[in-house]
Enzyme design. Structure first.
Site, mmCIF file in Angstrom:
data_model
loop_
_atom_site.group_PDB
_atom_site.id
_atom_site.type_symbol
_atom_site.label_atom_id
_atom_site.label_comp_id
_atom_site.label_asym_id
_atom_site.label_seq_id
_atom_site.Cartn_x
_atom_site.Cartn_y
_atom_site.Cartn_z
ATOM 1 N N ASP A 99 11.855 -10.155 82.110
ATOM 2 C CA ASP A 99 12.151 -10.937 83.764
ATOM 3 C C ASP A 99 10.937 -11.619 84.141
ATOM 4 O O ASP A 99 10.022 -11.607 83.205
ATOM 5 C CB ASP A 99 12.790 -10.213 84.979
ATOM 6 C CG ASP A 99 12.083 -9.753 85.289
ATOM 7 O OD1 ASP A 99 10.638 -9.553 85.614
ATOM 8 O OD2 ASP A 99 12.106 -9.247 86.590
ATOM 9 N N ASP A 261 18.539 -3.389 88.367
ATOM 10 C CA ASP A 261 17.750 -2.322 88.137
ATOM 11 C C ASP A 261 16.679 -1.291 88.916
ATOM 12 O O ASP A 261 16.595 -2.905 90.225
ATOM 13 C CB ASP A 261 16.306 -2.943 87.235
ATOM 14 C CG ASP A 261 16.040 -4.652 88.101
ATOM 15 O OD1 ASP A 261 14.595 -4.223 88.510
ATOM 16 O OD2 ASP A 261 16.737 -5.518 87.620
#
Length: 412
Positions: A99, A261
């Site tokens: 990310d 996550d």
């Protein structure tokens, strides 16, 4: 539901002697020490997430950022080899996700880099999954908040995130890039997140990462997922970025969450005031025996002349040796608790965790845990004392999270 663990240099030293409190470590920490999937018998996660903030000079996360040499090696070998996700004997195929690390530039008016730079990062690291570039909205309104009623900057960040997602998917498809794309959604309310997901689906995404939710309350997250369910297509999967409300995993899964996550299980081992050691049934408070020379509060008292260093050190050793004697059955629990309370009154003053320590020591949860950490460390895993024990306890907590996930039905 898949769990990705974000990398932040969380490793333990296999050479550390917990009784003598000495190590033989030398060389590169990242290459010499071990990740959780190298310590536990089975990996506690389905993969690892790596943020661009870990390698980018713009990042504010300086305490955990990769060194120049590590960045070069990461780009040379890719995330899979760098994180050692293919260790011999590993039965599970661990995946990788990237990310852009949007919280690292949350105070900037614009993201510090473009879609091209994010894509290049994903290609360099050879990720299995890549999340589109986004811009965090730090604010949340109750249902019914209209677009025109929120700050212009929020609306601007909302649109930036959608525009970047469209550009990201276009480039990924045009160039046949070898990672699965996730569209990032940002919002300031349940309704705006719903609108973001609807737009991302229209752009072409069937895997959507919900960002900016870390500060939200549990009821706000659940309300948002409920709103999203009104527009979510049957084949669309959701990923929760950085979510720590792990007691709600089953509710998340029911709302269409496919993956998430979190570093919460590891961090709670040493950042939570009470819930440090997890089991399937409950949590326990770790027994705190801070090192005189490593506790900032105690060092301040010593420097101010309010606490005698020698006396504090004597109490510290009495507690540490007392715990080991208690484990061998050579010291009564009342004697140990008295020592712990006396030392606690020195390093914390008014704090009294005696009752919670009693529950921990009497229940002996480490003795009933079959994970590799508890088998190796024994009572050391329950001591709140130094990075090696605290991170090891965090690895145990990751093992427990894996067990919880295994109990959630795969299909409904």
């Amino acid at each position: 539901m898949k769990f990705f663990f974000p990398d932040a240099h969380d490793l333990v030293d296999p050479t550390f002697d917990f009784t003598a409190e000495r190590r033989e470590f030398s060389g590169s920490r990242q290459q010499s020490q071990l990740y959780a999937h190298e310590v536990l018998d089975e990996p506690p996660y389905d993969g690892m997430l790596l943020s661009k903030a870990m390698i980018d000079p713009h990042s504010t996360a300086k305490s955990v950022r990769y060194s120049f040499a590590q960045v070069q090696r990461l780009k040379r070998v890719g995330a899979r080899e760098f994180l050692r996700l293919d260790r011999p004997g590993l039965k599970q195929n661990l995946e990788t996700m990237g990310d852009c690390g949007s919280f690292s530039y949350v105070n900037d008016p614009e993201p510090p880099y473009g879609v091209d730079a994010v894509i290049q990062f994903y290609l360099d690291c050879q990720f299995d999954y890549g999340i589109s570039l986004d811009h965090v909205i730090l604010g949340f309104r109750e249902p019914g908040a209209k677009h025109e009623d929120v700050p212009p900057d929020w609306r601007r960040r909302f649109q930036i995130t959608l525009d970047k997602a469209e550009e990201f998917l276009k480039l990924q498809r045009q160039n046949g890039l070898p990672f699965v794309p996730l569209g990032a959604a940002q919002g300031w309310s349940a309704d705006s997140y719903r609108d973001a997901v609807k737009s991302l689906q229209e752009i072409g995404y069937d895997y959507i990462a919900l960002g900016g939710m870390v500060p939200l309350k549990t009821n706000e997250i659940l309300a948002t997922l409920q709103a999203i369910s009104e527009v979510r297509r049957p084949g669309t999967k959701l990923h929760l970025l950085g979510i720590s409300r792990l007691e709600n995993l089953e509710a998340f899964e029911s709302a269409g969450v496919y993956s998430f996550d979190s570093t919460s299980p590891l961090k709670r081992a040493f950042m939570d005031d009470r819930d440090n050691f997890h089991t399937l049934e409950r949590t326990y408070t770790a027994v705190r025996i801070p090192q005189v020379e490593g506790n900032a509060q105690l060092k301040k008292l010593i420097l101010a002349g309010e606490v005698d260093f020698g006396a504090a050190r004597k109490l510290e050793l009495a507690c540490f040796e007392g715990v080991l004697s208690f484990e061998k059955g050579h010291l009564d629990i009342e004697v140990l608790l008295a020592r712990l309370r006396e030392y606690e009154s020195v390093w914390h003053g008014r704090k009294d965790d005696s009752q919670r320590y009693r529950e921990t020591l009497e229940d002996r949860p480490w003795a009933n845990c079959p994970c590799a950490v508890c088998r190796k460390l024994g009572i050391h895993v329950i001591l709140f004392r130094g990075a090696e024990r605290n991170r090891s306890r965090g690895f145990h907590n990751l093992h427990i999270l894996r067990q919880r996930l295994n109990l959630i039905p795969a299909e409904r």
